[in-house]
Design a protein around this motif. Structure first.
Motif, PDB file in Angstrom:
ATOM      1  N   ARG A  93     -37.492  48.150   0.204  1.00  0.00           N
ATOM      2  CA  ARG A  93     -37.243  48.669  -1.025  1.00  0.00           C
ATOM      3  C   ARG A  93     -35.676  48.008  -1.469  1.00  0.00           C
TER       4      ARG A  93
ATOM      5  N   HIS B 257     -35.902  44.565  -0.970  1.00  0.00           N
ATOM      6  CA  HIS B 257     -36.811  43.882  -1.755  1.00  0.00           C
ATOM      7  C   HIS B 257     -37.804  43.078  -1.591  1.00  0.00           C
TER       8      HIS B 257
ATOM      9  N   CYS C 135     -42.175  43.489  -1.126  1.00  0.00           N
ATOM     10  CA  CYS C 135     -43.107  43.903  -1.794  1.00  0.00           C
ATOM     11  C   CYS C 135     -44.057  44.706  -1.020  1.00  0.00           C
TER      12      CYS C 135
END
Length: 256
Positions: free
Chosen positions: A62, A65, A67
């Motif tokens: 996270r 960023h 996924c």
């Protein structure tokens, strides 16, 4: 594995079913950030259970960023990749329309011919001074290893996407190591190198590498040179060889 520049532009699938139980430790990274575009696991472990962990896998992804997705039959996916080869894919936490995502995947640019080196290489020369990791002291400085060796050979490592542990191993074996960007000119590299050996390593398609260091690989006859991964392929091209992309890529993770 997440921080290996070799995975730039790729979604990585883990075949071992349980991932994340050891957590994330900044001492174990291979570069200063994760390079994977996405991460696929069968089961994502919650709270880490390793005493060295600093943050969880979920928090780490996270923060950068990246996924990720869990609950996937990764061994079935691996068989599909084995039979059909590497495939273009899309992961999304916002767009949940399957047809639209499939269209996006089909429209993605292929990695073949893409110069990934310029996206992962360092931006300035660095004199590397960190050696192997010690349980009590952490990573040891170069001075801790110099006493074991008389002569200290110099190495210029041309960074086509180098992993930090390669540099640590060089230091631990008594070398003086300077890392230069892939964009370094041949003259600049030799001025730094003088009479030492050169090591090239990295990520991407060798024919797509358009950096000065990639184009000047024919200078290998001037000093002892060795290559790892992409660096080895670039040297092969410089000496008249040919390369081709494999159907798929695999890598095994081992303990120290």
């Amino acid at each position: 594995m997440l921080t290996d520049p070799s995975y730039k532009g790729q979604i990585v699938t883990m075949t071992y079913p349980e991932i994340g139980n050891t957590g994330i430790n900044p001492e174990d990274v291979e570069s200063n950030r994760p390079w994977v575009e996405g991460f696929i696991v069968r089961e994502a472990w919650g709270p880490p259970s390793n005493w060295r962990h600093v943050e969880s896998l979920d928090a780490y992804l996270r923060r950068y960023h990246v996924c990720g997705i869990a609950g996937i039959d990764t061994r079935a996916l691996t068989r599909r990749l084995r039979d059909g080869g590497s495939q273009m894919a899309v992961l999304s936490a916002t767009d949940l329309d399957a047809d639209r995502l499939a269209r996006k995947a089909r429209e993605l640019r292929s990695l073949v011919g893409r110069d990934l080196v310029k996206e992962v290489t360092s931006d300035h020369p660095v004199h590397w001074t960190t050696g192997e990791w010690d349980l009590e002291k952490g990573y040891l400085p170069a001075a801790a290893f110099r006493g074991k060796f008389g002569r200290v050979p110099r190495i210029v490592a041309i960074d086509f996407g180098i992993k930090q542990n390669i540099l640590r191993m060089m230091i631990s074996h008594g070398f003086d190591v300077t890392v230069v960007p892939a964009g370094a000119t041949r003259r600049r590299s030799w001025r730094t190198l003088r009479t030492a050996s050169s090591c090239r390593t990295g990520r991407g398609t060798p024919k797509a590498c358009r950096t000065p260091s990639g184009r000047s690989a024919r200078s290998s006859g001037r000093s002892r040179c060795s290559g790892i991964c992409l660096g080895h392929q670039i040297m092969g091209l410089a000496l008249g060889g040919k390369t081709f992309k494999l159907k798929f890529a695999t890598m095994a993770a081992t303990s120290r």
